[in-house]
Motif scaffolding. Sequence first.
Motif, PDB file in Angstrom:
ATOM      1  N   UNK A  63       0.818  -1.207   0.000  1.00 28.80           N
ATOM      2  CA  UNK A  63       0.000   0.000   0.000  1.00 28.80           C
ATOM      3  C   UNK A  63       0.860   1.269   0.000  1.00 28.80           C
ATOM      4  N   UNK A  64       2.026   1.180   0.646  1.00 23.12           N
ATOM      5  CA  UNK A  64       2.873   2.369   0.755  1.00 23.12           C
ATOM      6  C   UNK A  64       3.702   2.603  -0.498  1.00 23.12           C
ATOM      7  N   UNK A  65       4.020   1.517  -1.251  1.00 23.17           N
ATOM      8  CA  UNK A  65       4.828   1.697  -2.447  1.00 23.17           C
ATOM      9  C   UNK A  65       3.960   1.646  -3.697  1.00 23.17           C
ATOM     10  N   UNK A  66       4.454   2.247  -4.739  1.00 22.94           N
ATOM     11  CA  UNK A  66       3.765   2.211  -6.023  1.00 22.94           C
ATOM     12  C   UNK A  66       3.948   0.834  -6.645  1.00 22.94           C
ATOM     13  N   UNK A  67       2.901   0.249  -7.206  1.00 29.73           N
ATOM     14  CA  UNK A  67       3.051  -1.072  -7.825  1.00 29.73           C
ATOM     15  C   UNK A  67       4.022  -1.032  -8.996  1.00 29.73           C
ATOM     16  N   UNK A  68       4.768  -2.123  -9.171  1.00 33.69           N
ATOM     17  CA  UNK A  68       5.701  -2.241 -10.288  1.00 33.69           C
ATOM     18  C   UNK A  68       4.904  -2.554 -11.551  1.00 33.69           C
ATOM     19  N   UNK A  69       5.065  -1.696 -12.556  1.00 30.98           N
ATOM     20  CA  UNK A  69       4.301  -1.844 -13.795  1.00 30.98           C
ATOM     21  C   UNK A  69       5.232  -2.268 -14.937  1.00 30.98           C
ATOM     22  N   UNK A  70       4.807  -3.337 -15.607  1.00 31.38           N
ATOM     23  CA  UNK A  70       5.583  -3.938 -16.684  1.00 31.38           C
ATOM     24  C   UNK A  70       4.906  -3.638 -18.022  1.00 31.38           C
ATOM     25  N   UNK A  96       1.553  -5.149 -12.090  1.00 25.97           N
ATOM     26  CA  UNK A  96       0.554  -4.839 -13.103  1.00 25.97           C
ATOM     27  C   UNK A  96       1.204  -4.918 -14.481  1.00 25.97           C
ATOM     28  N   UNK A  97       0.445  -5.458 -15.445  1.00 25.67           N
ATOM     29  CA  UNK A  97       0.981  -5.622 -16.791  1.00 25.67           C
ATOM     30  C   UNK A  97       0.203  -4.768 -17.786  1.00 25.67           C
ATOM     31  N   UNK A  98       0.944  -3.943 -18.511  1.00 27.81           N
ATOM     32  CA  UNK A  98       0.385  -3.121 -19.578  1.00 27.81           C
ATOM     33  C   UNK A  98       0.900  -3.675 -20.900  1.00 27.81           C
ATOM     34  N   UNK A  99       0.000  -3.962 -21.826  1.00 31.07           N
ATOM     35  CA  UNK A  99       0.386  -4.543 -23.112  1.00 31.07           C
ATOM     36  C   UNK A  99       0.075  -3.553 -24.229  1.00 31.07           C
ATOM     37  N   UNK A 100       1.083  -3.271 -25.032  1.00 29.90           N
ATOM     38  CA  UNK A 100       0.903  -2.419 -26.200  1.00 29.90           C
ATOM     39  C   UNK A 100       0.716  -3.254 -27.447  1.00 29.90           C
ATOM     40  N   UNK A 101      -0.279  -2.893 -28.264  1.00 28.45           N
ATOM     41  CA  UNK A 101      -0.567  -3.622 -29.497  1.00 28.45           C
ATOM     42  C   UNK A 101      -0.358  -2.675 -30.677  1.00 28.45           C
ATOM     43  N   UNK A 102       0.494  -3.075 -31.606  1.00 28.05           N
ATOM     44  CA  UNK A 102       0.831  -2.224 -32.746  1.00 28.05           C
ATOM     45  C   UNK A 102      -0.341  -2.113 -33.720  1.00 28.05           C
ATOM     46  N   UNK A 103      -0.394  -0.993 -34.400  1.00 25.29           N
ATOM     47  CA  UNK A 103      -1.431  -0.760 -35.399  1.00 25.29           C
ATOM     48  C   UNK A 103      -1.112  -1.517 -36.686  1.00 25.29           C
TER      49      UNK A 103
END
Length: 456
Positions: A63-70, A96-103
């Motif tokens: 809660x005190x730290x920011x989640x690591x985002x991939x 947390x996982x963020x996925x980028x999808x190319x156009x």
Amino acid sequence: MPPGTPTAPAPAATTSRLLLAVDVLLASRALYGFLKSYFRWRLERQTARERQAAAVREQRERQSRRPVRIYLDGCFDLMHYGHANAIRQAASLGDELVVGVCSDAEITCHKGPPVMAEEERYEAVEAVKWVDQVIRGVPYLVTAEFLDKLVREYHIDYVVHGDDPCIGADGRDVYEAVKRADKFRTIARTEGVSSTDIVGRMLLCTTSHHLPRPSSMDGEMANRHRGVEDKSASPDAHVTSDAGERASRANCSTDTAVSAYISPRTSSFLPTTRRLMQFSSGRKPQPGDRVVYADGAWDMFTVAHIRLLKRCRELGDFVLVGLHDDYTVNQHRGRNYPILNLHERALSVLSCRHVDEVILGAPWKVTEDMIRTMSISLVVHGTHYDELSVNAPADDPYEVPRRLGIYREVESASDLSVPRIIERIVANRDRFVEKQRRKSAQEQAYYQNKEHIEEL
């Protein structure tokens, strides 16, 4: 008896002393057992308190730290279990996982035309259960400017990609800027599958990736179990619809020049129990849960499948998916199908967030015994049947659930099918062949120079 001669103790006194010794022994054992139980209780209580305190500390730290985002990006064309496994590994590196999808435009510029439409690829990635957020239309090259945007707007900590090289149209490493910034992390590429191999299977109509087919006797018994009439005594005979036969012949490449460029590698896919456990949700139906069952080939897992499974999720509490084995699909859909074998299809389905469990090698016909065993409340099927399906009244696989009143057809939200995917490839055959030629050379170089990376 002379004076001074010792006398033997009386029998009563001896018995009394023995009883006293036994009492002392039993009391000692009882005291020991009590003390042992007491100190064990104290130790377990202390351990439980320490675990609880550690859990509270960990929760407070989170809660005190920011989640690591991939961040993981890609084309995700012809979405398969290799893509899903890359996503799973990337998710394990952070919170947390963020996925980028190319156009489409970016993919065409750097790799050639994609098979799947942009919206289809976005939806396929969004359905993977390890994905927390999708960024649509990202650039193929992760430049310093785009990396800065990822850090500022999306709070990305690390960018992840497989150990295979990713080269842009200019011949440079796509992640060069990320590596310079020390924000790049590598994951192991999933062996045994690639979009290149899958396109090769469809262009050449190869079936070498199928699991071993049963012998003629085993095949006959399998047919009896599934309720399929034996059309021929030959073990190599195939039951196909006329449309399926025409599609098989029309889509199969006989051009030797084309075949020289497209030669799918012998699959090195190893379907271990560990892999299945990694993809499985581990859930089981709870008492009172409404179990929804949907079966099929689930070949080339597409948005059509995803939308149907999403509807299944809305109709119940637990979604159970039945996958027909390669032999059954081959019998009912044509000589070149399925494109992916049973284990490959299973992992694709298990990666979907709408699925709880799968049955490997599900029977063609849904039986009463199966319904009772799996506690199935509803059997669902889409209204769209592609041109390869054989669904004659005499071979209705849903006769039992229809009779029991637990069968339901839901309106299909897409008519995308494997033959339509093949049509897209055949329509741009020359461009895909050139793309395959370039990609095959890259694949060969990768396998010659690859080093072992431990999979997460």
